[in-house]
Motif scaffolding. Structure first.
Motif, short mmCIF file in Angstrom:
data_model
loop_
_atom_site.label_atom_id
_atom_site.label_comp_id
_atom_site.label_asym_id
_atom_site.label_seq_id
_atom_site.Cartn_x
_atom_site.Cartn_y
_atom_site.Cartn_z
N PRO A 222 37.74 -37.35 17.78
CA PRO A 222 37.15 -36.38 16.85
C PRO A 222 35.64 -36.40 16.94
N TYR A 223 35.01 -35.43 16.26
CA TYR A 223 33.56 -35.43 16.20
C TYR A 223 33.07 -36.76 15.63
N PRO A 224 31.98 -37.29 16.13
CA PRO A 224 31.43 -38.54 15.55
C PRO A 224 31.14 -38.36 14.07
N ARG A 225 31.39 -39.41 13.30
CA ARG A 225 31.22 -39.36 11.85
C ARG A 225 29.92 -40.02 11.39
N VAL A 226 28.94 -40.05 12.27
CA VAL A 226 27.70 -40.78 11.97
C VAL A 226 26.71 -39.95 11.17
N ALA A 227 26.78 -38.63 11.27
CA ALA A 227 25.73 -37.81 10.67
C ALA A 227 25.77 -37.82 9.15
N PHE A 228 26.95 -37.84 8.56
CA PHE A 228 27.05 -37.79 7.10
C PHE A 228 26.43 -39.02 6.44
N PRO A 229 26.83 -40.24 6.82
CA PRO A 229 26.16 -41.41 6.21
C PRO A 229 24.69 -41.51 6.58
N ALA A 230 24.33 -41.13 7.81
CA ALA A 230 22.92 -41.20 8.20
C ALA A 230 22.09 -40.24 7.37
N ALA A 231 22.61 -39.05 7.14
CA ALA A 231 21.87 -38.07 6.33
C ALA A 231 21.76 -38.50 4.88
#
Length: 492
Positions: free
Chosen positions: A380-389
């Motif tokens: 799936p799409y990486p889930r890093v952007a939500f917590p990083a943002a």
């Protein structure tokens, strides 16, 4: 070796090249070399960083003895495939804004960045209409559910793509929006009447009128259009009578991937390729065994199954299309800050409040991620952007914080369903039973909000791409500045 009476039938094929973070392009080096040697028409690229893609396409264009078609699936901008390029929201998010200027700029930006990377054929826009909620493959890939509105968005995107300098490709003709099956694994049948199918055809008519360079066929049967039940890719009634004669389309017709079961149905991709060419397709996309396809095409020309004139016609269209987009675009750039900011702004504006007043809890936050996208052939799409943002916005993430629930449930081909799984629904219900006022951020189509009835506060974000994760935080915090680029610019 691959000539037939002076015709290089290999030029009708586009083969695949995939980037690997472990081995780069080397896993496909033998295929690249063989393709260049036999004179295939081009390649379809998946993945890689901007510099790696540019280096590869420079090599391919330089070494080929004729202009190449270098294609890629870029429905959500060049950042969908290539790191460093600009990702865009799904078409449904753009369509919901109902602004043709946005769709046109999206097409222009996608084409401009594609050409900067040496890609000259963009497999977009999706011209399907989102007519069937149980469709397991289209969903947010379509601009919407109203045919005329979708047609306006498609036409605007096509115009923008032309201004950006790449070939456009409206897909999947004559419409994949009513299917409840996935043509990757079966041949779906749409049993709508011809009168009803005019809704499906409306965006394709708009694409043709707007000057679309190519159309991609659907591996779907439409008995009202072809009583013999052949998929559109293999149907002279659909590709000749309807598309060429009635709709007066003069551009390139490309198959959807010929490895898909909706086309081969367990049979030979080589024989299906002959039937596709005979029916009216010009380019054969993504063969597993290109040599077998070429041999079968040559044999079919010799025994009369495939008229020489039909092959000549396909070769002419392929060559003309490649020549129109030959050469480099000087000073073209990818990933400009202004483009990324625009894309994020569009993403934020597209978000839907489906229930209540979604908000980030005060104080420390515990991010509860409910994952419904694991499994299948691709991650799936990486889930890093939500917590990083969230952290970039000053939110402290901690295990003892108040919950913020993120539900990832994209439409993905391998699932065979468009909805949220029972396990994921149960997990959300469990979290909300303990924290009834927690906000749920749904990274999927807003209509799936109905599958989470316990959520009092729900924000729908159309999909789980990095840019939509960034957009969710920007919406919740009002801090769009500083969010740009946290998703890494790569959706897959």
């Amino acid at each position: 070796m691959m000539q037939s009476d002076g015709l290089n039938v290999a030029r009708l094929l586009l083969t695949v090249v995939r980037w690997s973070d472990e081995t780069g392009w080397e896993g496909f080096r033998a295929s690249i070399e063989h393709g260049l040697e036999t004179g295939i028409g081009g390649f379809i690229l998946f993945g890689g960083g901007a510099e790696q893609v540019r280096a590869l396409t420079d090599e391919l264009h330089r070494r080929s003895r004729h202009p190449l078609l270098i294609a890629s699936d870029l429905e959500r901008g060049a950042g969908q495939q290539f790191r460093g390029a600009t990702p865009l929201p799904p078409a449904a998010a753009i369509g919901w804004l109902n602004d043709e200027a946005i769709a046109e700029r999206a097409g222009e930006l996608t084409a401009r960045e594609a050409r900067a990377l040496g890609v000259n054929w963009v497999y977009a826009p999706v011209a399907d209409v989102d007519l069937e909620p149980e469709n397991p493959i289209i969903g947010v890939r379509a601009f919407g559910a109203e045919p005329d509105a979708v047609g306006r968005q498609v036409a605007a995107w096509v115009r923008g793509c032309a201004r950006g300098g790449a070939l456009s490709c409206a897909k999947h003709f004559p419409g994949h929006g009513r299917t409840v099956g996935d043509s990757h694994v079966e041949k779906p049948t749409v049993r709508a009447s011809r009168e009803l199918l005019e809704q499906d055809l409306a965006p394709f008519r708009a694409a043709v009128q707007a000057g679309a360079d190519s159309l991609m066929t659907a591996h779907v049967a439409y008995p009202a259009l072809d009583p013999e039940g052949r998929p559109a890719t293999l149907s002279p009634s659909i590709l000749r009578t309807l598309l060429r004669d009635e709709m007066q389309f003069r551009g390139l017709v490309v198959t959807d991937a010929i490895i898909m079961e909706g086309l081969t149905e367990g049979g030979s991709e080589a024989e299906a390729s002959v039937q596709a060419l005979a029916a009216g397709c010009d380019v054969l996309l993504y063969p597993q065994d290109a040599d077998a396809v070429i041999r079968e095409v040559r044999a079919a020309m010799e025994d009369g199954r495939l008229p020489r004139e039909r092959v000549e016609d396909a070769l002419r269209r392929t060559a003309e299309a490649a020549e129109r987009v030959a050469g480099a675009i000087p000073d073209a750039t990818v990933g400009r800050d202004e483009d990324r900011r625009w894309a994020l702004d569009i993403a934020v504006r597209s978000l839907r409040v489906c229930r209540g007043t979604p908000a980030i809890p005060a104080g420390r936050v515990k991010l509860e991620e409910v994952e419904d996208d694991l499994g299948g052939p691709w991650p799936p799409y990486p889930r890093v952007a939500f917590p990083a943002a969230l952290q970039a916005a000053g939110i402290e993430l901690a295990e003892d914080g108040a919950p913020l629930i993120a539900v990832y449930s994209d439409i993905r081909a391998w699932k065979g369903r468009p909805g949220i799984s029972a396990a994921a629904r149960a997990r959300v219900a469990e979290l909300l039973a303990a924290h009834p006022d927690a906000t749920v951020v749904l990274f999927s189509h807003p209509r799936l909000a109905g599958e989470l009835p316990d959520a009092r506060h729900l924000l729908a974000c159309w999909g789980g791409e990095g840019i939509m994760q960034e957009a969710a935080v920007a919406w919740l915090t009002g801090t769009a500045e500083g969010m740009v680029g946290l998703g890494g610019g790569l959706d897959r």
